[in-house]
Structures are given as C-alpha cells and as structure tokens.
Design an enzyme around this catalytic site. Structure first.
Site, mmCIF file in Angstrom:
data_model
loop_
_atom_site.group_PDB
_atom_site.id
_atom_site.type_symbol
_atom_site.label_atom_id
_atom_site.label_comp_id
_atom_site.label_asym_id
_atom_site.label_seq_id
_atom_site.Cartn_x
_atom_site.Cartn_y
_atom_site.Cartn_z
ATOM 1 N N CYS A 10 0.861 -1.183 0.000
ATOM 2 C CA CYS A 10 0.000 0.000 0.000
ATOM 3 C C CYS A 10 0.899 1.235 0.000
ATOM 4 O O CYS A 10 2.022 1.177 -0.489
ATOM 5 C CB CYS A 10 -0.988 -0.017 1.160
ATOM 6 S SG CYS A 10 -0.241 0.185 2.791
ATOM 7 N N HIS A 11 0.422 2.354 0.521
ATOM 8 C CA HIS A 11 1.211 3.586 0.497
ATOM 9 C C HIS A 11 2.315 3.568 1.549
ATOM 10 O O HIS A 11 3.483 3.741 1.241
ATOM 11 C CB HIS A 11 0.291 4.793 0.683
ATOM 12 C CG HIS A 11 0.966 6.103 0.439
ATOM 13 N ND1 HIS A 11 0.360 7.297 0.712
ATOM 14 C CD2 HIS A 11 2.189 6.426 -0.054
ATOM 15 C CE1 HIS A 11 1.180 8.295 0.390
ATOM 16 N NE2 HIS A 11 2.296 7.789 -0.072
#
Length: 107
Positions: free
Chosen positions: A65-66
């Site tokens: 993810c981020h």
C-alpha cells in the site's frame, strides 16, 4: 511460516527471483500516480470479494500500500482466510521508492 512484514529491499529481491506475486491494495488513483511494474491492483475494499477467486492460497503474496498500514491489515485478513504466505511490504510504496527504486514517484 513467514513473518507478517517484509522489507521493501527483501521484497524486491524475492520478486526479481520470481518467487512471489505483488498485490497492490491502494486505490486506482494512487496506482496511476505510482506503481511497481508487474504488480496486480486489487484495492483493499475489493479483497474480500476477489481474494478467493484470483489469488492462490499456496502462493507467496507480497501486499503493498502507500505506507504499510492497509497492507498489514489486508495481510492479517488473508492469513485468517488461509493465505499463510501473505506478507505486508513494510513502509509500502513509499519505502520502495526510497530503498529500492527512486524512479517510483513519492506522493
């Protein structure tokens, strides 16, 4: 049994050897801003409906993810569903950009 998290550097090495599949659980707009070649976009909200149809429980899955929070949450869920080789990429795509490939945009 694999640890729940893996560093971006270790993930890159495993992926380069063809020993895992990279699943990106960010939103489509985030994927358009920055993505890693060869990764599969499967937004976090789609995981429950897509995981059992599209992922192999015996395959090593690296979840991205981020910054690593969503991927860790997805990894826990996948482990509960029998995907024992799922691992979260610690620090997410931000760590990947910093530690592996500075060509990947940071946002």
């Amino acid at each position: 049994m694999y640890e729940y998290e893996i560093s971006a550097k270790d993930a890159a090495e495993i992926l380069s050897e063809g020993k895992a599949r990279l699943i990106d659980v960010r939103e489509p707009w985030e994927f358009q801003v920055a993505s890693i070649p060869g990764s599969t976009l499967m937004p976090m909200g789609d995981i429950p409906s897509r995981a059992h149809q599209e992922l192999d429980p015996d395959e090593r899955l690296l979840i991205l993810c981020h910054h690593g929070a969503r991927s860790l949450s997805v990894t826990h869920w996948l482990r509960q569903q029998g995907f024992d080789a799922a691992q979260s990429v610690a620090g997410g795509i931000d760590a990947w950009s910093y530690d592996v490939d500075p060509g990947v945009p940071r946002y």
